[in-house]
Design a protein around this motif. Structure first.
Motif, PDB file in Angstrom:
ATOM      1  N   GLY A   1       0.818  -1.220   0.000  1.00  0.00           N
ATOM      2  CA  GLY A   1       0.000   0.000   0.000  1.00  0.00           C
ATOM      3  C   GLY A   1       0.846   1.261   0.000  1.00  0.00           C
ATOM      4  N   ILE A   2       0.392   2.279  -0.745  1.00  0.00           N
ATOM      5  CA  ILE A   2       1.098   3.562  -0.780  1.00  0.00           C
ATOM      6  C   ILE A   2       0.643   4.444   0.386  1.00  0.00           C
ATOM      7  CG2 ILE A   2       1.567   3.591  -3.237  1.00  0.00           C
ATOM      8  CD1 ILE A   2      -0.988   5.273  -3.598  1.00  0.00           C
ATOM      9  N   GLY A   3       1.400   5.511   0.617  1.00  0.00           N
ATOM     10  CA  GLY A   3       0.987   6.502   1.603  1.00  0.00           C
ATOM     11  C   GLY A   3       1.661   6.348   2.952  1.00  0.00           C
ATOM     12  N   ALA A   4       2.608   5.414   3.057  1.00  0.00           N
ATOM     13  CA  ALA A   4       3.272   5.211   4.338  1.00  0.00           C
ATOM     14  C   ALA A   4       4.222   6.370   4.652  1.00  0.00           C
ATOM     15  CB  ALA A   4       4.032   3.888   4.327  1.00  0.00           C
ATOM     16  N   ALA A   5       4.858   6.899   3.626  1.00  0.00           N
ATOM     17  CA  ALA A   5       5.768   8.032   3.817  1.00  0.00           C
ATOM     18  C   ALA A   5       5.164   9.246   3.113  1.00  0.00           C
ATOM     19  CB  ALA A   5       7.134   7.696   3.218  1.00  0.00           C
ATOM     20  N   PRO A   6       5.387  10.463   3.625  1.00  0.00           N
ATOM     21  CA  PRO A   6       4.785  11.628   2.971  1.00  0.00           C
ATOM     22  C   PRO A   6       5.472  11.937   1.645  1.00  0.00           C
ATOM     23  CG  PRO A   6       6.132  12.297   4.863  1.00  0.00           C
ATOM     24  CD  PRO A   6       6.145  10.800   4.837  1.00  0.00           C
ATOM     25  N   GLY A   7       4.693  12.429   0.689  1.00  0.00           N
ATOM     26  CA  GLY A   7       5.240  12.921  -0.573  1.00  0.00           C
ATOM     27  C   GLY A   7       5.927  11.890  -1.430  1.00  0.00           C
ATOM     28  N   GLU A   8       5.348  10.715  -1.544  1.00  0.00           N
ATOM     29  CA  GLU A   8       5.980   9.680  -2.362  1.00  0.00           C
ATOM     30  C   GLU A   8       5.762   9.939  -3.857  1.00  0.00           C
ATOM     31  OE1 GLU A   8       5.204   5.671   0.256  1.00  0.00           O
ATOM     32  OE2 GLU A   8       3.473   6.787  -0.488  1.00  0.00           O
ATOM     33  N   SER A   9       6.749   9.516  -4.635  1.00  0.00           N
ATOM     34  CA  SER A   9       6.583   9.497  -6.091  1.00  0.00           C
ATOM     35  C   SER A   9       6.286   8.069  -6.523  1.00  0.00           C
ATOM     36  CB  SER A   9       7.877   9.915  -6.786  1.00  0.00           C
ATOM     37  OG  SER A   9       8.179  11.237  -6.465  1.00  0.00           O
ATOM     38  N   LEU A  10       5.539   7.955  -7.613  1.00  0.00           N
ATOM     39  CA  LEU A  10       5.247   6.627  -8.158  1.00  0.00           C
ATOM     40  C   LEU A  10       6.061   6.401  -9.426  1.00  0.00           C
ATOM     41  CD1 LEU A  10       1.410   6.522  -7.638  1.00  0.00           C
ATOM     42  CD2 LEU A  10       3.004   4.778  -6.849  1.00  0.00           C
ATOM     43  N   LEU A  11       6.751   5.279  -9.456  1.00  0.00           N
ATOM     44  CA  LEU A  11       7.582   4.951 -10.614  1.00  0.00           C
ATOM     45  C   LEU A  11       7.178   3.590 -11.143  1.00  0.00           C
ATOM     46  CD1 LEU A  11      11.058   5.818  -9.022  1.00  0.00           C
ATOM     47  CD2 LEU A  11       9.624   7.338 -10.383  1.00  0.00           C
ATOM     48  N   LEU A  12       7.313   3.444 -12.450  1.00  0.00           N
ATOM     49  CA  LEU A  12       7.064   2.144 -13.056  1.00  0.00           C
ATOM     50  C   LEU A  12       8.383   1.595 -13.571  1.00  0.00           C
ATOM     51  CD1 LEU A  12       5.178  -0.095 -14.030  1.00  0.00           C
ATOM     52  CD2 LEU A  12       4.824   1.218 -16.127  1.00  0.00           C
ATOM     53  N   LEU A  13       8.751   0.412 -13.070  1.00  0.00           N
ATOM     54  CA  LEU A  13       9.994  -0.228 -13.495  1.00  0.00           C
ATOM     55  C   LEU A  13       9.676  -1.251 -14.573  1.00  0.00           C
ATOM     56  CD1 LEU A  13      11.468  -0.927  -9.928  1.00  0.00           C
ATOM     57  CD2 LEU A  13      11.620   1.166 -11.315  1.00  0.00           C
ATOM     58  N   GLY A  14      10.482  -1.267 -15.632  1.00  0.00           N
ATOM     59  CA  GLY A  14      10.278  -2.247 -16.701  1.00  0.00           C
ATOM     60  C   GLY A  14       9.666  -1.623 -17.935  1.00  0.00           C
ATOM     61  N   ASP A  15       9.480  -2.445 -18.958  1.00  0.00           N
ATOM     62  CA  ASP A  15       8.976  -1.973 -20.249  1.00  0.00           C
ATOM     63  C   ASP A  15       7.527  -2.398 -20.457  1.00  0.00           C
ATOM     64  OD1 ASP A  15      11.295  -0.762 -21.449  1.00  0.00           O
ATOM     65  OD2 ASP A  15      12.153  -2.785 -21.503  1.00  0.00           O
ATOM     66  N   THR A  16       6.727  -1.463 -20.966  1.00  0.00           N
ATOM     67  CA  THR A  16       5.327  -1.779 -21.286  1.00  0.00           C
ATOM     68  C   THR A  16       5.193  -1.936 -22.788  1.00  0.00           C
ATOM     69  OG1 THR A  16       4.616  -0.479 -19.395  1.00  0.00           O
ATOM     70  CG2 THR A  16       2.957  -0.965 -21.085  1.00  0.00           C
ATOM     71  N   ARG A  17       4.646  -3.066 -23.188  1.00  0.00           N
ATOM     72  CA  ARG A  17       4.448  -3.315 -24.620  1.00  0.00           C
ATOM     73  C   ARG A  17       2.977  -3.601 -24.880  1.00  0.00           C
ATOM     74  NH1 ARG A  17       7.959  -7.155 -23.115  1.00  0.00           N
ATOM     75  NH2 ARG A  17      10.138  -6.525 -23.101  1.00  0.00           N
ATOM     76  N   GLU A  18       2.628  -3.609 -26.156  1.00  0.00           N
ATOM     77  CA  GLU A  18       1.245  -3.876 -26.515  1.00  0.00           C
ATOM     78  C   GLU A  18       1.023  -5.384 -26.422  1.00  0.00           C
ATOM     79  OE1 GLU A  18       0.233  -1.696 -29.941  1.00  0.00           O
ATOM     80  OE2 GLU A  18      -1.745  -2.601 -30.138  1.00  0.00           O
ATOM     81  N   GLU A  19       0.826  -5.899 -25.204  1.00  0.00           N
ATOM     82  CA  GLU A  19       0.697  -7.339 -25.012  1.00  0.00           C
ATOM     83  C   GLU A  19      -0.633  -7.652 -24.314  1.00  0.00           C
ATOM     84  OE1 GLU A  19       5.185  -9.039 -24.746  1.00  0.00           O
ATOM     85  OE2 GLU A  19       4.619  -7.749 -23.070  1.00  0.00           O
TER      86      GLU A  19
END
Lengths: 79, 777
Positions: free
Chosen positions: B607-625
């Motif tokens: 779950g998010i929100g444990a620390a103040p002011g978090e950024s969200l990042l996506l690791l890895g590659d997204t393809r049309e799959e």
């Protein structure tokens, strides 16, 4: 109206943990000489005269008992 | 109800009216022509002939019962053996370095450091759970727990990968609540936390649910126990519950044949004699075993599961000095009038068999008395190379134990890739019509979140105890369960199981690799380092060449993937004949991964929100799959195309980065992207963290593809303020693609996705949490 009693018992070949727990507790309570206990349940139904035996059997088989692990017996008693 | 074993007991013409003379070895030698019901017991003509060759005479009833259960698919792996060898062939010495016990033992054991070892295994209990959901699932848990006990370990957690027919099907409403109650009932009574598992719905599991049970155990690495009967003169002790008529023939008849009841027209109803377990007996048995091990009173030990005493005695003898004598009259029985075949094949639960030095027998018995566990010397180890079993003064079994336990038939079943695979692959999911407008995308996010395979599992997992024993660090709905093992150093372990059988249907090789990759990733996102693999391979009929092709490809996929990931496969289980009529289930090779975390306080939550002011990042590659994707199922009822590409080097890199991120406190939450893609991951991270977020996808991104594609090797992470630069530098230094996709917004009570709209958390929660209670509540 008639009173119908349905007895449901764990099948003979199947482990009955509840009955076994009772059997194990008896000697601890000072009751000797009882080698086996099996525990089931008893249903008492007040039944209109129009309800036939087939229906009662269906009720017992499909609803009151789990026929995979339990046996059942239906009997009408005097009320 | 016809019980084939009982039939065997009464067919002898010399036994009218149940006054049973003994079918002794001597009697068998004198009556070679006697018709034996071997086919009813599941043996083929040539298998029966082989038994006669081995023995040089016809088998006795008791021997026939032993061979028939031990040579069943379930016990002998006769159709799978030839393929399973590949696991051994692909395991290098380097991968084996930390493995203390592997394939062939009751369960694999891995050294996790600080003198600790962990054992884990998954087993199937599919058919019994269809017949009697509660007891089937409960005894499934009981059985796997005893496997773990047999390695010398204390069981510390369970997890159950479950698969059912359509969520709204009447039969699912019968089976699912019973299975869930059974898993909870047995596990909760044992005092074991349930820390993982899966619940999956698919048409193919209708009338053939999959109930797989995992158990994890912990031991000191020098406390390992092995299942062997060594030391001539050592005593064989049966301890635990008494032996009754439960589950006789369950293994041979049920687990190894299609469950078809009377539909075969044979008139022989394969109704099982199901088993009822008693978790309280098992709990006492666990404590009793641990005290016996701790006092060094045991030379070898084996649990009694499928095939009961037949299996325990023949396997112990085969793995030891080769000889054993058993006196069946000493076995404590629960039912009257049991014959030798019945005593040997009974699957009564909560029993163990130990090999004990004669001088230790008194102490052994004293420990059992203390725990109120029935224990009986039933025989001894010999140097005769024979397993000899007496009953009422006559020898009823006299067999070379290895011919029962190890040298069963091995089949090279025909393997053929079905022509329809090409048609399925050509049916491209990427061409399905997609949501175009923001409103349609928003509606799709909600519809997906509420769909049976993506919605909250709380209704199920809420019935399980997660925190008993006080060492659970993460449990559902986390991607992987995490447990503390050492209360001083805070060293812990993580486990996860996964299989997207839709992918395996499209391509069993790649699908199996994806299953392992996902389980590996689910362990990695907790901050743990994956170290070992187990599996539970659920397939249709071994006699269907197309199914065998799926099996062969899946085994190769899992083994190759494990080798590429550098972690060994330490054990597994095979369940064939999962089909209804001619339709096999989706090929379901469930992969289980064990991980180690040096410090459980560094674990990464979901779950998010444990620390103040978090950024969200996506690791890895997204393809049309979209091949096999949940979106294609929920919206189009479609299964076709090719599954997502799998890159195991990328998975390793991802695991390394997550490990460093966890250790250095750079990650405050992480969630693996799998079924349902990024949209589902964001929904869950927000709802579990009870915190909103603002999502801005990269400019060039197609929002539909980014939100719903199921490309593998991706994890969404939230990074605390101040750690973002350090973390992105870590990613770029290692060549891991990392895109900023938004920020956590502590003030917001909504998931706001640019180009899609705002979805209040309350609306999301209603969609995500409402489904299962509505169906089963």
């Amino acid at each position: 109206m008639a009173r119908v009693v349905v007895d449901v018992m764990p099948k003979q070949e199947i482990l009955d943990p509840q009955g076994q727990a009772v059997a194990n507790a008896l000697p601890r309570q000072g009751f000797e000489g009882i080698s086996e206990v099996r525990q089931g349940k008893r249903f008492e139904l007040e039944v209109d005269d129009g309800v036939d035996d087939d229906t009662l059997a269906r009720i017992a088989e499909n609803f009151l008992a789990n026929p995979v692990i339990e046996d059942w017996a239906v009997r009408r008693v005097e009320s | 109800m016809t019980d084939p074993t009982r039939e065997a007991a009464t067919q002898d013409p010399a036994t009218p009216n149940g006054a049973e003379p003994v079918d002794s070895v001597e009697h068998a030698a004198r009556t070679p022509e006697l018709d034996q019901p071997y086919r009813e017991l599941g043996l083929a003509d040539d298998e029966y002939e082989r038994i006669r060759e081995i023995l040089g005479r016809r088998p006795t009833e008791a021997e026939l019962a032993m061979y028939s259960v031990m040579w069943s698919e379930h016990c002998s792996y006769k159709s799978s053996k030839t393929h399973l060898k590949y696991f051994g062939e692909t395991t290098t010495d380097e991968m084996r370095a930390k493995m203390l016990a592997g394939i062939g033992e009751n369960a694999g054991v891995v050294d996790i450091g600080d003198g600790w070892a962990v054992t884990f295994k998954v087993e199937s209990h599919n058919h019994p759970s269809y017949v009697e959901p509660y007891q089937g699932a409960a005894t499934g848990v009981g059985g796997i727990v005893r496997d773990i006990m047999a390695m010398g370990a204390r069981p510390v957690a369970v997890a159950d990968p479950l698969r059912f027919g359509p969520a709204d099907a009447a039969d699912t409403r019968r089976v699912l609540p019973g299975v869930v109650e059974g898993v909870g009932g047995y596990g909760n009574c044992l005092g074991l936390p349930n820390i993982g598992g899966e619940v999956v719905f698919d048409e193919s599991y209708a009338r053939n649910p999959l109930v797989n049970a995992m158990c994890v155990g912990v031991l000191k690495s020098d406390e390992l126990q092995l299942a062997h009967a060594t030391g001539t003169g050592n005593k064989v002790i049966l301890f635990g519950a008494r032996t009754g008529l439960d589950g006789i023939g369950g293994v041979s008849v049920l687990a190894s044949e299609t469950f078809s009841g009377d539909e075969t027209g044979s008139g022989r109803k394969k109704l099982p004699s199901v088993q009822v377990g008693d978790p309280f007996t098992e709990k006492v048995l666990i404590e009793c075993c641990l005290e016996l091990y701790g006092s060094d009173l045991v030379v070898g030990v084996q649990d009694l599961g499928g095939a009961g005493l037949s299996c325990a005695t023949s396997e112990l003898a085969a793995a030891g000095d080769g000889g054993m004598r058993i006196d069946l009259d000493t076995v404590p029985l629960r039912a009257e009038g049991m014959n030798p075949a019945e005593i040997l094949s009974s699957e009564s639960q909560e029993r163990m068999c130990a090999i004990v030095r004669p001088e230790d027998v008194d102490s052994f018995m004293a420990v059992c008395r203390k725990w109120d566990v029935t224990a009986t010397v039933i025989g001894e180890v010999t140097d005769e190379e024979h397993l000899r079993i007496d009953w009422r003064g006559e020898c009823v079994v006299d067999v070379p134990p290895r011919t029962v336990a190890d040298e069963g038939p091995v089949y090279q079943r025909p393997v053929r890739r079905p022509a329809e695979q090409d048609l399925i692959a050509a049916d491209d999911a990427n061409t399905l019509s997609r949501p175009a407008t923001a409103a349609e995308l928003r509606e799709t996010v909600l519809r997906m979140a509420a769909s049976p395979n993506l919605c909250s599992r709380e209704w199920v997992t809420g019935q399980y105890d997660h925190y008993v024993r006080g060492n659970t660090v993460l449990a559902q709905p986390s991607d992987g369960g995490v447990l503390r093992v050492d209360e001083e150093t805070d060293r812990g372990i993580a486990v996860a199981t996964d299989c997207n059988a839709r992918y395996t249907r499209l391509d069993p090789y790649e699908g199996a690799r994806l299953a392992l990759a996902e389980a590996y990733r689910n362990v990695a996102v907790t901050g743990s380092k994956p170290v070992a693999v187990t599996n539970c391979l659920n397939f249709g009929s071994a006699e269907d060449p197309g199914v065998m092709w799926q099996f062969q490809q899946s085994v190769r996929g899992l083994a190759d993937a494990a080798a590429e990931l550098g972690i060994p496969v330490t054990g597994g289980n095979v369940s064939f004949y999962n089909q209804t009529g001619g339709d096999p289930i989706l090929p379901t090779p469930v992969a289980g991964v064990l991980g180690v975390i040096d410090d459980v306080t560094a674990r990464i939550p979901t779950g998010i929100g444990a620390a103040p002011g978090e950024s969200l990042l996506l690791l890895g590659d997204t393809r049309e799959e979209f091949g096999g994707s949940e979106w294609s199922r929920v919206v189009h009822g479609h299964l076709g195309g090719t599954p997502p590409r799998v890159d195991l080097a990328r998975e390793r890199l991802l695991a390394d980065v997550l490990g460093i991120g966890s250790r250095d406190g750079l990650i405050s939450a992480a969630h693996d992207l799998s079924e349902g893609g990024l949209a589902q991951a964001l929904v869950e991270m927000s709802l579990i963290g009870e915190t909103g977020a603002r999502i801005v996808l990269p400019e060039e991104a197609d929002p539909f593809v980014w939100l719903f594609a199921e490309s593998a090797g991706r994890v969404a992470v939230s990074v605390p303020r101040g750690a973002e630069l350090k973390f992105t530098e870590l990613c770029s230094a290692r060549g891991l693609p990392c895109s900023k996709i938004g920020v956590v917004d502590d003030e917001s009570r909504a998931l706001e996705i640019q180009g899609v709209g705002d979805i209040p958390l309350s609306e999301l929660r209603e969609a995500w949490e409402g489904t299962l209670p509505r169906l089963f509540g």
